[in-house]
Design an enzyme around this catalytic site. Structure first.
Site, PDB file in Angstrom:
ATOM      1  N   GLU A  96       0.821  -1.210   0.000  1.00 18.09           N
ATOM      2  CA  GLU A  96       0.000   0.000   0.000  1.00 18.09           C
ATOM      3  C   GLU A  96       0.856   1.261   0.000  1.00 18.09           C
ATOM      4  OE1 GLU A  96      -3.040   0.293  -0.456  1.00 18.09           O
ATOM      5  OE2 GLU A  96      -3.524   2.332   0.212  1.00 18.09           O
ATOM      6  N   ASP A  97       1.935   1.272   0.772  1.00 19.00           N
ATOM      7  CA  ASP A  97       2.650   2.527   1.030  1.00 19.00           C
ATOM      8  C   ASP A  97       4.030   2.643   0.387  1.00 19.00           C
ATOM      9  OD1 ASP A  97       0.498   3.301   2.517  1.00 19.00           O
ATOM     10  OD2 ASP A  97       1.329   2.630   4.423  1.00 19.00           O
TER      11      ASP A  97
END
Ligand code: MN
Length: 737
Positions: A96-97
């Site tokens: 996600e990051d």
């Protein structure tokens, strides 16, 4: 295969040390506590990889972002999941990051880990509350994935717990939104999975952000009374330990501790009392080495302290839906305070605390989930199946929220007995759960002391008292709002029976008049040589059935009369018409076996008389009550003898797997462990205890009353025989039998 790492890896690791984030070595040491042979190679690689790729990112609090995945991994270790889960925890935010993809994780680590990370990542994107179409669809996909691998959900719960514990840095509005979502979805989910500590911690954090004033006030009150309450806890613990040791249970461990704040808060709200008056804000727990010792410990507790009637619950014999097992009792403790005690084995305790996760403990690396573990979350699969036909995604999500996350509402009788219903249940459901008769005569309810209508949905923690009026009857409209299967069935049965009774009376009248018009009489018609043929001509098994058919208008009276008397010649003058009530029993006997199928409640609503509590196998007799079916008494019951003979009908047990309640009184001596041994006898015969009430008369005598559920008289007899064999038992009797 060495995993390629960016140049700044060393700097990233150094920064973590600076911020005192637990190291890979520390995590590995924690893991070895329950997986002693684990090398931790994979864990170390995941740690370094995650640290390197999250480098430069910061949390709102200013600390390095990777502190979060490490904290999540520690919670996963607390759940004692496998190494793949811990790695997935460390890597749960990389996709996600950071630049890293799911494919990277699969190649560098394993498909297993990639799959979990992918699941957690997708679950992250879902906002509950007001949802968009797309999110609902995502959520549905996620549930399907979760039902394949419960680790996704467990890691998500750990993630949520850590996020909740660092919510302080967020804006107030965001705090509220996340807390609400957690309280509505994640905490019930943790509960459903049986993970007690996670549920309590989540609830306390939500409490803090959703009701900040109440939270601070309660926290202060708890702090102020801490010393006093701790002294009390220590006193009870010592007392229990001494008593258990005296009974040869020195190995049992006794714990006492305050309940979690939100639990106390709920109690205060429910009982509308300030903290100072909540006596059972602390719970006691006895952990034993074996199941048998649980019952022995219970005996010790009950012989030392007076049990509060109706508060004993055997969740060992009857485990809860989430596999929780324990004995619960409340006794009058020292200083006249009520004390709640839970008794269970160490193993049951593991399940109570870690639920579904407890079963991962001995699981070997890489193995698929075992069929036994699978059973532990079949409810999730079932839910998906039930909703398989729902095409609208928003509707699906709504159903899920109701069924999966908030599927049960916990309510209480004024005596403190727990009653669990499907969400949306009403006082009518509550009334029927107490007794069919209470349901059928319910006119209103007092919920938390306030008068409410019968269709007001119940909420968690409600204390409900049902108001009845003897001449009141169920309304067909109730079917529109009741939620429990029990209430639905009972109301339908009632309506069916009422209509049947009415049709029978009307049919009887019509036939009587019809035959009289033809210059004949119903009595004579019944003796007619073609009478049996008439019944079969109109496809009726019994005379009752014929009358009902006529009453419903399905058969025309004239058709019946002219079929039997085609010539329609007036013969002798008709005899005086008999009163229909006085004639009926005889007619029924003449028309075939007028038995009420007692077990098959589909046909007739029956009630087992409270006065004599008949049990399948007993000689019985029935009485037609106006509009409320049949009451069944024992043949010898004095009340049955006194009742109106006109309303008497013959009834027969017809098998099936019904159970009947019956009271048993056991006169005993007075020694420790008696209750345990008696309970054991019931268990051995497969008999469920509804209530136990034990009274010590003096040093040598006690009377123990049990209300139990039995299948039939032979099961009851075998239990009574078993009890009589016990040394300390003087006399055993069936009450009202
Ligand atoms: Mn996270």
């Amino acid at each position: 295969m060495p995993i390629p790492l960016p140049d700044h890896t060393d700097a990233a690791l150094a920064e973590l040390v600076e911020w005192r984030v637990p190291s890979a070595d520390e995590l590995i040491a924690e893991m070895r506590e329950f997986l002693p042979s684990a090398e931790g190679t994979l864990l170390r690689q995941a740690y370094v990889f995650g640290a390197a790729h999250h480098h430069g990112q910061r949390r709102k609090s200013g600390e390095p972002y990777f502190a979060h995945p490490v904290a999540v991994a520690q919670l996963i270790l607390k759940l004692r999941l496998d190494e793949a889960s811990v790695c997935a925890g460390l890597l749960h935010d990389v996709v996600e990051d950071t630049e890293v993809t799911t494919e990277d994780v699969a190649t560098l680590f394993s498909d297993d880990i990639a799959h979990i990370v992918d699941g957690v990542t997708k679950l992250d994107k879902i906002r509950f509350g007001r949802t968009e179409h797309k999110q609902a669809e995502n959520f549905r996909k996620m549930l399907v994935a979760m039902s394949k691998d419960i680790r996704v959900l467990l890691i998500k719960l750990c993630d949520r717990l850590h996020n909740m514990s660092t919510l302080g840095a967020m804006r107030a509005e965001k705090q509220r939104r996340i807390s609400l979502e957690t309280l509505e979805i994640y905490a019930p989910l943790a509960n459903r999975l049986g993970i007690g500590w996670l549920k309590s911690q989540l609830e306390d954090l939500c409490f803090r952000y959703l009701y900040p004033d109440d939270y601070q006030e309660l926290k202060r009150d708890v702090g102020q009374q801490r010393a006093e309450r701790e002294a009390y806890v220590a006193k009870v613990v010592t007392l229990l330990e001494t008593e258990l040791a005296k009974a040869g249970l020195a190995s049992a461990k006794v714990y006492g501790r305050p309940k979690h704040l939100y639990g106390i808060y709920r109690k205060m709200k429910r009982q509308n009392l300030p903290y100072a008056q909540i006596y059972d804000a602390q719970g006691f727990r006895v952990l034993t080495a074996s199941l048998e010792q649980c019952y022995r410990a219970l005996g010790v507790v009950h012989s030392r302290f007076t049990p509060i009637p109706g508060r004993f619950k055997d969740y060992i014999a009857l485990a809860k839906a989430n596999n929780y097992q324990s004995l619960h009792t409340t006794v009058m403790g020292p200083d006249g305070q009520q004390v709640e005690i839970q008794i269970r084995t160490e193993q049951m305790h593991g399940i109570a605390e870690n639920g579904v996760a407890a079963h991962w403990r001995y699981k070997e690396k890489g193995k698929a989930i075992s069929p036994k573990d699978e059973e532990r979350f079949t409810w999730l699969k079932q839910l998906l199946e039930w909703n398989a036909g729902v095409t609208d995604n928003d509707e699906f999500l709504d159903n899920m929220k109701v069924d999966l996350f908030n599927d049960e509402v916990y309510t209480f009788t004024p005596a403190g007995d727990l009653k669990v219903f499907p969400r949306g249940a009403t006082p009518v459901d509550f009334a029927y759960s107490i007794h069919t008769r209470v349901g059928e005569t319910a006119v209103g309810a007092k919920t938390n002391g306030r008068i409410t209508t019968l269709d007001t949905p119940l909420r968690n923690g409600d204390v409900v008292e049902i108001m009845t009026r003897a001449d009141s009857r169920p309304s067909p409209g109730w079917l529109d709002f009741v939620k429990s299967a029990r209430a639905k069935t009972k109301i339908r049965n009632y309506i069916r029976q009422e209509q049947r009774d009415r049709a029978l009376a009307i049919g009887h009248d019509l036939l009587e008049k019809g035959f009289r018009r033809a210059g004949y009489s119903l009595t004579r018609a019944e003796k007619h040589e073609r009478w049996t043929k008439l019944l079969s001509r109109f496809r009726c098994q019994t005379f009752d059935e014929l009358q009902i058919q006529v009453g419903y208008g399905k058969l025309q009276v004239d058709d019946v009369v002219t079929w039997l008397l085609p010539d329609e010649k007036p013969a002798e003058p008709p005899p005086a018409p008999p009163s229909k009530r006085s004639r009926r029993p005889k007619e029924q006997r003449g028309a075939g076996p007028a038995t009420v199928s007692v077990a098959g409640i589909n046909d007739v609503v029956i009630r087992l008389a409270r006065c004599c509590q008949p049990v399948p196998g007993d000689d019985i007799t029935g009485f037609v009550t106006r509009g409320r079916g049949v009451t069944v008494h024992q043949y010898s019951c004095p009340r049955a003898r006194d009742a109106d003979p006109m309303r008497r009908i013959e009834v027969d047990w017809s098998g099936g797997d019904q159970v009947a309640p019956v009271k048993v009184r056991v006169h005993t001596g007075n020694s420790a462990g008696m209750l345990a041994e008696m309970t054991q006898r019931f268990r051995e015969s497969g008999v469920n205890i509804l209530q136990a009430n034990c009274r010590v008369l003096n040093a040598r005598k006690a009377i123990n009353e049990f209300e139990v559920e039995v299948k039939d008289i032979s099961q009851l007899d075998s239990v009574l025989r078993g009890l009589r064999k016990l040394q300390f038992v003087h006399r055993v009797e069936r009450v009202g039998g």
